[in-house]
Design a protein around this motif. Structure first.
Motif, PDB file in Angstrom:
ATOM      1  N   ARG A   1       0.874  -1.172   0.000  1.00  0.00           N
ATOM      2  CA  ARG A   1       0.000   0.000   0.000  1.00  0.00           C
ATOM      3  C   ARG A   1       0.911   1.221   0.000  1.00  0.00           C
ATOM      4  NH1 ARG A   1      -5.324   1.138   1.487  1.00  0.00           N
ATOM      5  NH2 ARG A   1      -5.602  -1.018   2.159  1.00  0.00           N
TER       6      ARG A   1
ATOM      7  N   THR B   1       1.046   5.637  -0.709  1.00  0.00           N
ATOM      8  CA  THR B   1       0.346   6.890  -0.948  1.00  0.00           C
ATOM      9  C   THR B   1       1.327   7.926  -1.485  1.00  0.00           C
ATOM     10  OG1 THR B   1       0.731   7.804   1.277  1.00  0.00           O
ATOM     11  CG2 THR B   1      -1.200   6.388   0.980  1.00  0.00           C
TER      12      THR B   1
ATOM     13  N   GLU C   1      -3.559   6.891  -3.886  1.00  0.00           N
ATOM     14  CA  GLU C   1      -3.227   5.711  -3.092  1.00  0.00           C
ATOM     15  C   GLU C   1      -3.224   4.492  -4.013  1.00  0.00           C
ATOM     16  OE1 GLU C   1      -4.305   3.741   1.202  1.00  0.00           O
ATOM     17  OE2 GLU C   1      -5.908   4.775   0.113  1.00  0.00           O
TER      18      GLU C   1
END
Length: 264
Positions: A84, A86, A95
């Motif tokens: 993940r 961002t 994101e």
């Protein structure tokens, strides 16, 4: 006369620095390569990784003005197949989430998202994002198992420049040259040799723009929580396809009021 003396001193200083770097770099080239290998060995041994980063992407205008686009973000990954990341800047808030099967890119500032089935490892995902979708992940070169071989490909010159301090951490400082790019890296000293700064300079674009990334607040193992790599669309978010995403302004590296000239 003052200007001539100043220029003479500057030239003498440049010559002295050049001479000292030449002998030191040749003597310590093997150590620089070994330190870089040790960094990748350490990073590749970590299953869970988390860090924050600050990045700057330089662009050069047609009248040769250099501009720097700043962004920051957070990356969490769990090997072999979850990440993940961002990236927030003055014009974009994106994101990227991958759960091992599905890649999701969410434009928070536009409340739009796209999903693509691309099962595989993180290495496969990083290659797909870079080569197919032209959306490289932050610090991707530093996270690949084959990162050392990729970075050292076509390298023609290696310099060990001693040490520097990045964010309060003392680092070993190395510089590398290849035909297309020059790059520099600062690696934390001690038994946790993580990267502290990475700078790439393009030699094929007029003005030699740079991309730099400064990872910080590194967390490894149990200190880096595995995290949640599932995706739940925000309320009111609209799903689009990849073609629409690629054509959309303020979802990529450049803001909408920047126009690419000549494809570069």
């Amino acid at each position: 006369m003052t200007a001539i003396v100043s220029c003479g001193r500057a030239a003498a200083l440049a010559l002295a620095v050049g001479m000292s770097l030449s002998s030191a770099a040749v003597a310590d080239e093997a150590d620089a390569r070994n330190r870089l290998k040790a960094m990748f060995a350490y990073m590749n041994a970590q299953t869970n990784i988390g860090f924050q980063y600050d990045a700057n992407l330089e662009v050069v205008t047609k009248d040769q003005q250099r501009l720097s686009l700043a962004s920051s973000g957070v990356v969490t990954l769990a090997r072999p197949d979850k990440i993940r990341a961002t990236r927030s800047g003055g014009f974009v808030d994106v994101e990227t989430v991958f759960d091992g099967k599905t890649l999701t890119v969410l434009g928070k500032n536009k409340n739009l998202y796209v999903q693509v089935e691309t099962p595989g490892t993180l290495e496969h995902l990083i290659d797909e994002l870079k080569d197919k979708y032209h959306r490289p992940l932050p610090a991707a070169d530093l996270l690949l198992p084959n990162g050392y071989d990729e970075l050292m490909r076509d390298v023609t010159d290696v310099k060990d420049l001693g040490s520097g301090v990045i964010g309060g951490t003392e680092c070993d400082f190395f510089a590398f040259r290849s035909k297309e790019v020059d790059w520099q890296i600062w690696i934390a000293q001690g038994d946790r040799p993580y990267p502290c700064r990475f700078v790439i300079t393009s030699k094929l674009i007029t003005g030699n723009p740079q991309y730099s990334i400064q990872p910080r607040d590194w967390k490894f193992g149990t200190a880096a929580a595995a995290g949640d790599f599932s995706f739940k669309p925000p309320a009111g978010a609209r799903k689009i396809d990849m073609k629409e995403l690629s054509e959309m302004k303020d979802m990529g590296e450049l803001p909408s009021h920047f126009a690419i000239e000549g494809g570069r």
